[in-house]
Design a protein around this motif. Structure first.
Motif, PDB file in Angstrom:
ATOM      1  N   ILE A   1       0.862  -1.180   0.000  1.00  0.00           N
ATOM      2  CA  ILE A   1       0.000   0.000   0.000  1.00  0.00           C
ATOM      3  C   ILE A   1       0.894   1.225   0.000  1.00  0.00           C
ATOM      4  O   ILE A   1       2.015   1.192   0.531  1.00  0.00           O
ATOM      5  N   VAL A   2       0.447   2.318  -0.597  1.00  0.00           N
ATOM      6  CA  VAL A   2       1.231   3.555  -0.616  1.00  0.00           C
ATOM      7  C   VAL A   2       0.361   4.701  -0.106  1.00  0.00           C
ATOM      8  O   VAL A   2      -0.813   4.817  -0.463  1.00  0.00           O
ATOM      9  N   ILE A   3       0.950   5.542   0.742  1.00  0.00           N
ATOM     10  CA  ILE A   3       0.265   6.699   1.314  1.00  0.00           C
ATOM     11  C   ILE A   3       1.017   7.956   0.904  1.00  0.00           C
ATOM     12  O   ILE A   3       2.244   8.018   1.011  1.00  0.00           O
ATOM     13  N   GLY A   4       0.281   8.965   0.458  1.00  0.00           N
ATOM     14  CA  GLY A   4       0.850  10.279   0.194  1.00  0.00           C
ATOM     15  C   GLY A   4       0.150  11.293   1.067  1.00  0.00           C
ATOM     16  O   GLY A   4      -1.084  11.305   1.153  1.00  0.00           O
TER      17      GLY A   4
ATOM     18  N   VAL B   1       2.794   5.936  -7.935  1.00  0.00           N
ATOM     19  CA  VAL B   1       3.346   4.696  -7.375  1.00  0.00           C
ATOM     20  C   VAL B   1       2.270   3.620  -7.331  1.00  0.00           C
ATOM     21  O   VAL B   1       2.497   2.459  -7.707  1.00  0.00           O
ATOM     22  N   GLY B   2       1.087   4.004  -6.855  1.00  0.00           N
ATOM     23  CA  GLY B   2      -0.002   3.030  -6.791  1.00  0.00           C
ATOM     24  C   GLY B   2      -0.352   2.471  -8.150  1.00  0.00           C
ATOM     25  O   GLY B   2      -0.594   1.265  -8.300  1.00  0.00           O
ATOM     26  N   TRP B   3      -0.361   3.346  -9.162  1.00  0.00           N
ATOM     27  CA  TRP B   3      -0.703   2.904 -10.523  1.00  0.00           C
ATOM     28  C   TRP B   3       0.378   1.986 -11.079  1.00  0.00           C
ATOM     29  O   TRP B   3       0.067   0.945 -11.676  1.00  0.00           O
ATOM     30  N   LEU B   4       1.653   2.337 -10.869  1.00  0.00           N
ATOM     31  CA  LEU B   4       2.755   1.539 -11.405  1.00  0.00           C
ATOM     32  C   LEU B   4       2.864   0.184 -10.703  1.00  0.00           C
ATOM     33  O   LEU B   4       3.136  -0.839 -11.345  1.00  0.00           O
TER      34      LEU B   4
ATOM     35  N   PRO C   1      -3.022  -0.231  -3.609  1.00  0.00           N
ATOM     36  CA  PRO C   1      -3.935   0.849  -3.216  1.00  0.00           C
ATOM     37  C   PRO C   1      -3.176   2.139  -2.873  1.00  0.00           C
ATOM     38  O   PRO C   1      -2.128   2.102  -2.222  1.00  0.00           O
ATOM     39  N   PHE C   2      -3.751   3.246  -3.304  1.00  0.00           N
ATOM     40  CA  PHE C   2      -3.213   4.573  -3.011  1.00  0.00           C
ATOM     41  C   PHE C   2      -4.103   5.253  -1.984  1.00  0.00           C
ATOM     42  O   PHE C   2      -5.314   5.354  -2.163  1.00  0.00           O
ATOM     43  N   VAL C   3      -3.496   5.718  -0.889  1.00  0.00           N
ATOM     44  CA  VAL C   3      -4.209   6.401   0.189  1.00  0.00           C
ATOM     45  C   VAL C   3      -3.767   7.860   0.225  1.00  0.00           C
ATOM     46  O   VAL C   3      -2.572   8.158   0.244  1.00  0.00           O
ATOM     47  N   PHE C   4      -4.745   8.753   0.235  1.00  0.00           N
ATOM     48  CA  PHE C   4      -4.475  10.194   0.320  1.00  0.00           C
ATOM     49  C   PHE C   4      -4.729  10.615   1.768  1.00  0.00           C
ATOM     50  O   PHE C   4      -5.852  10.584   2.242  1.00  0.00           O
ATOM     51  N   GLU C   5      -3.657  11.009   2.480  1.00  0.00           N
ATOM     52  CA  GLU C   5      -3.830  11.547   3.824  1.00  0.00           C
ATOM     53  C   GLU C   5      -4.006  13.055   3.701  1.00  0.00           C
ATOM     54  O   GLU C   5      -3.082  13.771   3.309  1.00  0.00           O
ATOM     55  N   LEU C   6      -5.175  13.538   4.054  1.00  0.00           N
ATOM     56  CA  LEU C   6      -5.549  14.927   3.836  1.00  0.00           C
ATOM     57  C   LEU C   6      -5.346  15.745   5.108  1.00  0.00           C
ATOM     58  O   LEU C   6      -6.125  15.670   6.046  1.00  0.00           O
TER      59      LEU C   6
ATOM     60  N   ALA D   1      -7.974   5.119  -3.162  1.00  0.00           N
ATOM     61  CA  ALA D   1      -8.789   4.027  -2.632  1.00  0.00           C
ATOM     62  C   ALA D   1      -9.351   4.390  -1.269  1.00  0.00           C
ATOM     63  O   ALA D   1     -10.400   3.897  -0.853  1.00  0.00           O
ATOM     64  N   LEU D   2      -8.644   5.306  -0.570  1.00  0.00           N
ATOM     65  CA  LEU D   2      -9.051   5.746   0.765  1.00  0.00           C
ATOM     66  C   LEU D   2      -8.509   7.149   0.980  1.00  0.00           C
ATOM     67  O   LEU D   2      -7.371   7.441   0.629  1.00  0.00           O
ATOM     68  N   VAL D   3      -9.337   8.015   1.533  1.00  0.00           N
ATOM     69  CA  VAL D   3      -8.896   9.347   1.951  1.00  0.00           C
ATOM     70  C   VAL D   3      -8.969   9.395   3.465  1.00  0.00           C
ATOM     71  O   VAL D   3     -10.037   9.159   4.051  1.00  0.00           O
TER      72      VAL D   3
END
Length: 416
Positions: free
Chosen positions: A107-110, A124-127, A131-136, A171-173
């Motif tokens: 999993i990758v978090i930005g 990174v998630g696409w490559l 799952p890509f997680v956006f920490e807002l 995938a998750l915010v």
């Protein structure tokens, strides 16, 4: 589970994003997960690389069980919009390339505030097909408009389209406030994939302690009632209001007993020092950024902590992380931020709320607090009791549960 975390702020930097990321990742590593952080050479906020580090293509270190990879970026001070964007873009590219050499991430978090880090995490998630997680942590680029750093333009409109694209693709915010979740929902983002994990405090570090007598003597604070602002000195913080209050209180009959401490750096600090000089303020002390251990010693000097942001609709959705640190230290708060954070102050009864940019009201509340020892004790005790509800360990565990559900293909548990 192997968690890959992208952030351009990380210890030994001491700002809020660095602390939150480190404390969460430390707990995840302690729970048995592999955690890799891709960051850059520590340089915030002055744009100068910290001692012991160099701005190289690739550096690696271990920190409390976390594998930390530091990549090259264009380094500049936290001032000047164009240069900061170049800084953000350079980190985005370097982090994306470095991630290609990180094996078997699940999993990758930005993390924001600026979302070019989230852009890299999306890539990174696409490559890697993970799952890509956006920490807002901030509504960006709206916060740029809020402080007047950039006017409405095609460029700003383009950034807002990119912002919405990233929310939709995540995938998750994970939002740090409930207000941010409402904002995203109102703009068409699926509420079911937004979870809230508020900021909090490291309860092992931020706890009540007596005033550091070495610092009391160094800054001439013996017998003084000390209020202070600790954190970034930016455009959004409107710290001219605090200087206006310092000027007003110095004219009172008992004005000599008050001192105002400003600790930190930022894009607006030089202007604040110049303004204090122009006003000939003798009751104001400016201190540059210090280490995390030293920060706690400076917190101990405060009889009251001032938290302030400009009067702007956007900031009603912000919860300054220093609020929780004040709770843990048992320091009463003078809170000049409207909205969700003011609600916490009032609900937990840990301080007095004043209207943002209202120096007269701040001055009045400060005097009230200084003259009522019973009130200070009550607010201090309430803060210590409330702090347990915002312990970073529990919050890290909560976020980890969401990540585990996502990797396992389960819908993350919904929080009300």
């Amino acid at each position: 589970m192997h968690i890959l975390f992208l952030t351009d702020n990380f210890p030994p930097e001491v700002n809020a994003p660095a602390s939150r990321t480190f404390e969460h990742c430390r707990e995840w590593a302690a729970a048995g997960h592999k955690v890799t952080v891709i960051t850059c050479a520590p340089n915030f906020p002055k744009g100068k690389v910290f001692s012991g580090y160099r701005n190289r293509l690739w550096q690696k270190e271990e920190m409390c069980g976390i594998s930390v990879v530091r990549v090259w970026s264009y380094i500049t001070a936290n001032e000047g919009f164009a240069r900061r964007v170049i800084d953000y873009l350079s980190y985005m590219i370097s982090a994306l390339l470095a991630s290609l050499f990180i094996r078997r991430a699940d999993i990758v978090i930005g993390t924001s505030p600026q979302f070019f880090t989230a852009c890299a995490a999306y890539g990174v998630g696409w490559l890697k097909k993970i799952p890509f997680v956006f920490e807002l942590r901030d509504i960006w680029p709206e916060s740029i408009r809020a402080v007047g750093a950039m006017n409405q333009s095609a460029a700003l409109g383009g950034l807002e389209k990119l912002e919405l694209f990233l929310y939709r693709k995540a995938a998750l915010v994970v939002s740090v406030t409930h207000s941010f979740r409402e904002d995203l929902t109102g703009r068409g983002i699926d509420r079911e994939k937004i979870r809230v994990v508020t900021n909090g405090l490291d309860a092992t570090r931020f706890k009540p302690q007596g005033k550091d007598q070495t610092l009391v003597e160094r800054h001439g604070l013996a017998g003084k009632f000390v209020s202070g602002y600790i954190g970034t000195h930016g455009l959004a913080h409107g710290l001219e209001t605090v200087l206006d209050a310092a000027e007003a209180i110095s004219c009172r009959p008992s004005g000599e007993k008050y001192r105002f401490l400003f600790l930190g750096d930022g894009a607006h600090k030089a202007q604040l020092i110049a303004l204090a000089t122009t006003k000939q303020l003798k009751n104001v002390i400016f201190v540059d950024t210090v280490s995390k251990d030293e920060v706690v010693k400076y917190w101990s000097l405060l009889d009251a902590s001032i938290i302030h942001l400009k009067k702007n609709e956007l900031f009603r959705s912000v919860i300054p992380s220093k609020l929780f640190e004040c709770m843990g230290m048992g320091i009463p708060v003078l809170h000049g931020v409207e909205g969700e954070s003011a609600g916490i102050v009032e609900k937990e009864n840990v301080g007095l709320v004043f209207q943002p940019e209202n120096a007269e009201e701040l001055c009045r509340k400060l005097v009230e607090l200084s003259e009522d020892g019973a009130l200070r004790r009550r607010l201090s005790i309430n803060g210590q009791l409330a702090a347990s509800r915002y312990d970073r360990r529990a919050l890290a565990s909560k976020m980890l549960g969401y990540l585990e559900d996502l990797v396992a293909g389960r819908p993350p548990k919904y929080d009300l």
